[in-house]
Design a protein around this motif. Structure first.
Motif, mmCIF file in Angstrom:
data_model
loop_
_atom_site.group_PDB
_atom_site.id
_atom_site.type_symbol
_atom_site.label_atom_id
_atom_site.label_comp_id
_atom_site.label_asym_id
_atom_site.label_seq_id
_atom_site.Cartn_x
_atom_site.Cartn_y
_atom_site.Cartn_z
ATOM 1 N N ILE A 135 -3.154 -13.913 -3.737
ATOM 2 C CA ILE A 135 -4.366 -13.998 -2.921
ATOM 3 C C ILE A 135 -5.468 -13.256 -3.655
ATOM 4 O O ILE A 135 -5.208 -12.588 -4.664
ATOM 5 C CB ILE A 135 -4.157 -13.423 -1.493
ATOM 6 C CG1 ILE A 135 -3.686 -11.958 -1.547
ATOM 7 C CG2 ILE A 135 -3.163 -14.268 -0.707
ATOM 8 C CD1 ILE A 135 -3.486 -11.297 -0.186
ATOM 9 N N THR A 136 -6.702 -13.362 -3.175
ATOM 10 C CA THR A 136 -7.809 -12.687 -3.841
ATOM 11 C C THR A 136 -7.885 -11.218 -3.410
ATOM 12 O O THR A 136 -7.434 -10.862 -2.314
ATOM 13 C CB THR A 136 -9.154 -13.368 -3.516
ATOM 14 O OG1 THR A 136 -9.451 -13.152 -2.139
ATOM 15 C CG2 THR A 136 -9.117 -14.860 -3.833
ATOM 16 N N PRO A 137 -8.481 -10.367 -4.245
ATOM 17 C CA PRO A 137 -8.681 -8.967 -3.848
ATOM 18 C C PRO A 137 -9.520 -8.847 -2.564
ATOM 19 O O PRO A 137 -9.300 -7.927 -1.762
ATOM 20 C CB PRO A 137 -9.406 -8.341 -5.044
ATOM 21 C CG PRO A 137 -8.953 -9.167 -6.210
ATOM 22 C CD PRO A 137 -8.834 -10.567 -5.664
ATOM 23 N N ALA A 138 -10.445 -9.784 -2.356
ATOM 24 C CA ALA A 138 -11.250 -9.745 -1.129
ATOM 25 C C ALA A 138 -10.377 -10.001 0.101
ATOM 26 O O ALA A 138 -10.591 -9.388 1.163
ATOM 27 C CB ALA A 138 -12.373 -10.776 -1.202
ATOM 28 N N THR A 139 -9.401 -10.878 -0.038
ATOM 29 C CA THR A 139 -8.483 -11.136 1.073
ATOM 30 C C THR A 139 -7.626 -9.906 1.339
ATOM 31 O O THR A 139 -7.380 -9.550 2.501
ATOM 32 C CB THR A 139 -7.597 -12.361 0.770
ATOM 33 O OG1 THR A 139 -8.442 -13.490 0.534
ATOM 34 C CG2 THR A 139 -6.651 -12.662 1.909
ATOM 35 N N VAL A 140 -7.197 -9.241 0.290
ATOM 36 C CA VAL A 140 -6.438 -7.993 0.459
ATOM 37 C C VAL A 140 -7.293 -6.968 1.191
ATOM 38 O O VAL A 140 -6.821 -6.312 2.136
ATOM 39 C CB VAL A 140 -5.973 -7.427 -0.901
ATOM 40 C CG1 VAL A 140 -5.291 -6.072 -0.711
ATOM 41 C CG2 VAL A 140 -5.054 -8.401 -1.599
ATOM 42 N N ALA A 141 -8.546 -6.840 0.785
ATOM 43 C CA ALA A 141 -9.444 -5.886 1.436
ATOM 44 C C ALA A 141 -9.599 -6.205 2.919
ATOM 45 O O ALA A 141 -9.649 -5.294 3.757
ATOM 46 C CB ALA A 141 -10.809 -5.883 0.752
ATOM 47 N N ILE A 181 0.855 -1.198 0.000
ATOM 48 C CA ILE A 181 0.000 0.000 0.000
ATOM 49 C C ILE A 181 0.883 1.238 0.000
ATOM 50 O O ILE A 181 0.637 2.202 -0.728
ATOM 51 C CB ILE A 181 -0.957 0.005 1.212
ATOM 52 C CG1 ILE A 181 -2.015 -1.082 1.056
ATOM 53 C CG2 ILE A 181 -1.613 1.379 1.390
ATOM 54 C CD1 ILE A 181 -2.859 -1.304 2.298
ATOM 55 N N GLY A 182 1.929 1.201 0.814
ATOM 56 C CA GLY A 182 2.881 2.318 0.850
ATOM 57 C C GLY A 182 3.555 2.542 -0.492
ATOM 58 O O GLY A 182 3.956 3.662 -0.805
ATOM 59 N N GLY A 183 3.670 1.479 -1.280
ATOM 60 C CA GLY A 183 4.239 1.595 -2.622
ATOM 61 C C GLY A 183 3.241 2.038 -3.669
ATOM 62 O O GLY A 183 3.556 2.083 -4.855
ATOM 63 N N GLY A 184 2.012 2.311 -3.238
ATOM 64 C CA GLY A 184 1.005 2.823 -4.159
ATOM 65 C C GLY A 184 0.241 1.766 -4.931
ATOM 66 O O GLY A 184 -0.419 2.075 -5.919
ATOM 67 N N LYS A 185 0.324 0.521 -4.507
ATOM 68 C CA LYS A 185 -0.361 -0.566 -5.218
ATOM 69 C C LYS A 185 -1.851 -0.596 -4.875
ATOM 70 O O LYS A 185 -2.256 -0.288 -3.764
ATOM 71 C CB LYS A 185 0.244 -1.918 -4.844
ATOM 72 C CG LYS A 185 1.713 -2.048 -5.129
ATOM 73 C CD LYS A 185 1.974 -2.156 -6.602
ATOM 74 C CE LYS A 185 3.446 -2.417 -6.853
ATOM 75 N NZ LYS A 185 3.823 -2.180 -8.209
ATOM 76 N N SER A 186 -2.652 -1.017 -5.849
ATOM 77 C CA SER A 186 -4.095 -1.197 -5.646
ATOM 78 C C SER A 186 -4.335 -2.576 -5.041
ATOM 79 O O SER A 186 -3.432 -3.427 -5.008
ATOM 80 C CB SER A 186 -4.836 -1.098 -6.981
ATOM 81 O OG SER A 186 -4.514 -2.224 -7.795
ATOM 82 N N ASN A 187 -5.557 -2.818 -4.583
ATOM 83 C CA ASN A 187 -5.891 -4.138 -4.041
ATOM 84 C C ASN A 187 -5.661 -5.231 -5.085
ATOM 85 O O ASN A 187 -5.144 -6.303 -4.775
ATOM 86 C CB ASN A 187 -7.344 -4.180 -3.554
ATOM 87 C CG ASN A 187 -7.516 -3.546 -2.195
ATOM 88 O OD1 ASN A 187 -6.593 -2.939 -1.654
ATOM 89 N ND2 ASN A 187 -8.697 -3.676 -1.631
ATOM 90 N N ARG A 188 -6.028 -4.966 -6.322
ATOM 91 C CA ARG A 188 -5.851 -5.960 -7.386
ATOM 92 C C ARG A 188 -4.360 -6.248 -7.602
ATOM 93 O O ARG A 188 -3.948 -7.398 -7.733
ATOM 94 C CB ARG A 188 -6.497 -5.489 -8.681
ATOM 95 C CG ARG A 188 -6.393 -6.518 -9.803
ATOM 96 C CD ARG A 188 -7.151 -6.093 -11.036
ATOM 97 N NE ARG A 188 -8.569 -5.934 -10.806
ATOM 98 C CZ ARG A 188 -9.460 -6.923 -10.850
ATOM 99 N NH1 ARG A 188 -9.073 -8.135 -11.100
ATOM 100 N NH2 ARG A 188 -10.735 -6.674 -10.640
ATOM 101 N N GLU A 189 -3.552 -5.205 -7.621
ATOM 102 C CA GLU A 189 -2.107 -5.396 -7.812
ATOM 103 C C GLU A 189 -1.485 -6.147 -6.632
ATOM 104 O O GLU A 189 -0.622 -7.009 -6.827
ATOM 105 C CB GLU A 189 -1.416 -4.043 -7.995
ATOM 106 C CG GLU A 189 -1.781 -3.347 -9.294
ATOM 107 C CD GLU A 189 -1.304 -1.913 -9.348
ATOM 108 O OE1 GLU A 189 -0.955 -1.473 -10.462
ATOM 109 O OE2 GLU A 189 -1.267 -1.225 -8.299
ATOM 110 N N ILE A 190 -1.933 -5.824 -5.430
ATOM 111 C CA ILE A 190 -1.436 -6.521 -4.240
ATOM 112 C C ILE A 190 -1.843 -7.991 -4.298
ATOM 113 O O ILE A 190 -1.040 -8.881 -4.018
ATOM 114 C CB ILE A 190 -1.954 -5.847 -2.952
ATOM 115 C CG1 ILE A 190 -1.362 -4.438 -2.808
ATOM 116 C CG2 ILE A 190 -1.624 -6.692 -1.721
ATOM 117 C CD1 ILE A 190 -1.995 -3.599 -1.711
ATOM 118 N N ALA A 191 -3.083 -8.248 -4.678
ATOM 119 C CA ALA A 191 -3.577 -9.621 -4.774
ATOM 120 C C ALA A 191 -2.740 -10.420 -5.762
ATOM 121 O O ALA A 191 -2.359 -11.566 -5.481
ATOM 122 C CB ALA A 191 -5.045 -9.627 -5.186
#
Length: 95
Positions: A56-62, A41-51
């Motif tokens: 992992i799934t975007p829901a897990t990131v959320a 998140i500090g690197g500016g990534k979106s939930n989809r990019e982190i997932a």
């Protein structure tokens, strides 16, 4: 008392003082995965990019983001990112 209420309107309830604003708790309260998510998140990534990066799934990131916010008392990703930025300039988030 009933006459006072009818004459003056509703009786105000006593208010409790707001909780003092404190610094976020130590990083050790975050799980290793939450620390990874916070770094991304500090690197500016979106939930989809982190997932995608963590497989992992975007829901897990959320869910991780919600847990980070709850544990630190933050309300937004911007606060997480600023916190990460502060810690990268002074100390590491991952202990």
């Amino acid at each position: 008392m009933a006459l006072r209420i009818t004459e003056a309107g509703r009786v105000p309830r006593p208010r409790t003082p707001p909780a003092p604003v404190t610094a976020p708790p130590p990083e050790e309260t975050l799980t290793p995965r939450e620390q990874e998510v916070a770094q991304l998140i500090g690197g500016g990534k979106s939930n989809r990019e982190i997932a995608e990066a963590l497989f992992i799934t975007p829901a897990t990131v959320a869910r991780h983001v919600a847990n980070i916010n709850r544990k630190t008392g933050f309300n937004s990703r911007k606060q997480i990112a600023a916190w990460i930025d502060d810690h990268q300039n002074g100390e590491s988030v991952s202990s």
